[in-house]
Design an enzyme around this catalytic site. Sequence first.
Site, PDB file in Angstrom:
ATOM      1  NE  ARG A 110      31.851 -17.443  -9.680  1.00  0.00           N
ATOM      2  CZ  ARG A 110      30.737 -16.729  -9.713  1.00  0.00           C
ATOM      3  NH1 ARG A 110      29.762 -17.036 -10.581  1.00  0.00           N
ATOM      4  NH2 ARG A 110      30.558 -15.713  -8.887  1.00  0.00           N
ATOM      5  CG  HIS A 160      27.402 -12.570 -14.993  1.00  0.00           C
ATOM      6  ND1 HIS A 160      26.348 -11.709 -14.916  1.00  0.00           N
ATOM      7  CD2 HIS A 160      27.103 -13.565 -14.148  1.00  0.00           C
ATOM      8  CE1 HIS A 160      25.460 -12.132 -14.059  1.00  0.00           C
ATOM      9  NE2 HIS A 160      25.888 -13.264 -13.563  1.00  0.00           N
ATOM     10  CG  ASP A 197      29.641 -16.364 -14.509  1.00  0.00           C
ATOM     11  OD1 ASP A 197      28.711 -16.530 -13.707  1.00  0.00           O
ATOM     12  OD2 ASP A 197      29.471 -16.155 -15.731  1.00  0.00           O
ATOM     13  CE1 TYR A 223      29.619 -13.225 -11.861  1.00  0.00           C
ATOM     14  CE2 TYR A 223      27.591 -12.754 -10.668  1.00  0.00           C
ATOM     15  CZ  TYR A 223      28.537 -13.660 -11.123  1.00  0.00           C
ATOM     16  OH  TYR A 223      28.416 -14.971 -10.832  1.00  0.00           O
ATOM     17  CD  GLU A 255      26.873 -21.519  -9.342  1.00  0.00           C
ATOM     18  OE1 GLU A 255      26.219 -21.818 -10.344  1.00  0.00           O
ATOM     19  OE2 GLU A 255      27.136 -20.343  -9.030  1.00  0.00           O
ATOM     20  CD  GLU A 286      28.823 -19.610 -15.181  1.00  0.00           C
ATOM     21  OE1 GLU A 286      29.677 -19.936 -14.335  1.00  0.00           O
ATOM     22  OE2 GLU A 286      27.674 -19.293 -14.866  1.00  0.00           O
ATOM     23  CD  GLU A 335      24.034 -18.003 -14.754  1.00  0.00           C
ATOM     24  OE1 GLU A 335      25.012 -18.651 -14.339  1.00  0.00           O
ATOM     25  OE2 GLU A 335      23.717 -16.894 -14.298  1.00  0.00           O
TER      26      GLU A 335
HETATM   27  C1  CS2 Z   1      25.898 -16.503 -11.493  1.00  0.00           C
HETATM   28  C2  CS2 Z   1      24.625 -16.319 -10.737  1.00  0.00           C
HETATM   29  O1  CS2 Z   1      26.262 -18.365 -10.107  1.00  0.00           O
HETATM   30  C3  CS2 Z   1      26.438 -17.894 -11.244  1.00  0.00           C
HETATM   31  O2  CS2 Z   1      27.004 -18.485 -12.169  1.00  0.00           O
HETATM   32  O3  CS2 Z   1      25.768 -16.283 -12.873  1.00  0.00           O
HETATM   33  O4  CS2 Z   1      24.942 -15.999  -9.407  1.00  0.00           O
HETATM   34  C4  CS2 Z   1      23.703 -15.246 -11.283  1.00  0.00           C
HETATM   35  O5  CS2 Z   1      24.343 -13.995 -11.218  1.00  0.00           O
HETATM   36  C5  CS2 Z   1      22.448 -15.239 -10.430  1.00  0.00           C
HETATM   37  O6  CS2 Z   1      21.908 -16.541 -10.420  1.00  0.00           O
HETATM   38  C6  CS2 Z   1      21.426 -14.292 -11.000  1.00  0.00           C
HETATM   39  O7  CS2 Z   1      20.230 -14.403 -10.264  1.00  0.00           O
HETATM   40 MG    MG Z   2      26.859 -17.643 -14.030  1.00  0.00          MG
END
Ligand code: CS2
Ligand code: MG
Length: 408
Positions: free
Chosen positions: A147, A218, A216, A159, A345, A242, A268
């Site tokens: 990723r 997000h 991601d 993020y 993951e 994602e 998620e």
């Molecule tokens: C993220 C997560 O791994 C991912 O795809 O979206 O790390 C997410 O930020 C965390 O699970 C939030 O607690």
């Molecule tokens: Mg994620």
Amino acid sequence: MKIVAADVVVTSPNRNFVTLKITTDEGLTGLGDATLNGRELAVVSYLRDHVAPLLIGRDASRIEDTWQFLYRSGYWRRGPVTMAAIAAVDMALWDIKGKAAEMPVYQLLGGASRDGLMAYGHASGTSLPALFDSIREHQEQGYRSIRVQTGVPGLKSIYGIAAQSTTGERYDHEPAQRGAYPAEEDWDTRSYLRHLPTVFEAVRHEFGPDLPLLHDGHHRMTPIQAARLGKSLEPYDLFWLEDCTPAENQEALRLVRQHTTTPLAIGEIFNTVWDFQALIKEQLIDYVRAASTHFGGISPLRKVMDYAAQYQVKSGFHGPTDISPVGLAAQMHVGLAIHNFGIQEYMQHGAKTNAVFQQSFTFTDGYLHPGDKPGLGVELDVDEAGRYPYEVAYLPYNRLADGTVHDW
Ligand code: CS2
Ligand code: MG
């Protein structure tokens, strides 16, 4: 086989974890993950005050009946707190059933459908050289899928960029930060949309066309922005994009799907199969991102994947460090058994966490395997767990330049 105890263990080695431990009158114990990042204590109360007392005396072998009892007798259905609590019970009862049968849980789910689970890791960098180093580091660890997350010019923090350890130990990248108030980050979608295609062009140029690359989003884009990004990334052949847009409005993905063939992964933050219903039925996604811990456990995870199989939708179970080793093992067992497995993951927990949770799963040459110990194959060292009391920690949130709160 009767349940005689249901204990909630809260520990915070590299981060906060909530674990349910169920004990039977035959001395068998089972573990379930109930960790809800940033809202852990809500699940602790839900379990201690409203679930554990109802479990005492129940037949531990009746997994489905217990699940349906907890889901329907609570009246107020769905939601992350409720489903994390039910998930922990479900996982613990599957753990116990495996131990009673002297079989790993995946055998109870129909046996292995593959030799191992292709895993992906989190490479990141605030610059291209740092990103390239991170990709190479993950390849050296054996990852065959990566990723890619990067900084965005003009944005202070973002993020997915792994915070480097200050203690020298292998950092356990964790978005939540300890403290009594969430950290505020900034965001600008147009800067992100301009920048990201240049990153993937550089990565493809450096690492070639074959390496499976994931990204991601997000939850940060509008549907038309997600459509634009998916289209602009098509030349770089992503394994998936994602959480390209908040998916409470499942219809939003119809617009994205009309504009791009980049594979989409979502889910998620979903916690029941109903959250996926239109997305799967209309084939608006390609991968189910649910996690056993936030989705009610092993039982519903298997059910949603059987529904997804009818539409050629595969698994991409959520496996960050805020899924505990128990939750990670649980979804590995499901992933090994189902036919429509996609990818798993795997962020890797830190050393302190691995001392609290003894795990039997393996990561070899890029593939995970849950192992063949009876049950889930994870044991909790309660004494070691006691060394790390809970510390309040919150995920960040973000604001746009004009101060508007945005999706983090
Ligand atoms: C993220 C997560 O791994 C991912 O795809 O979206 O790390 C997410 O930020 C965390 O699970 C939030 O607690
Ligand atoms: Mg994620």
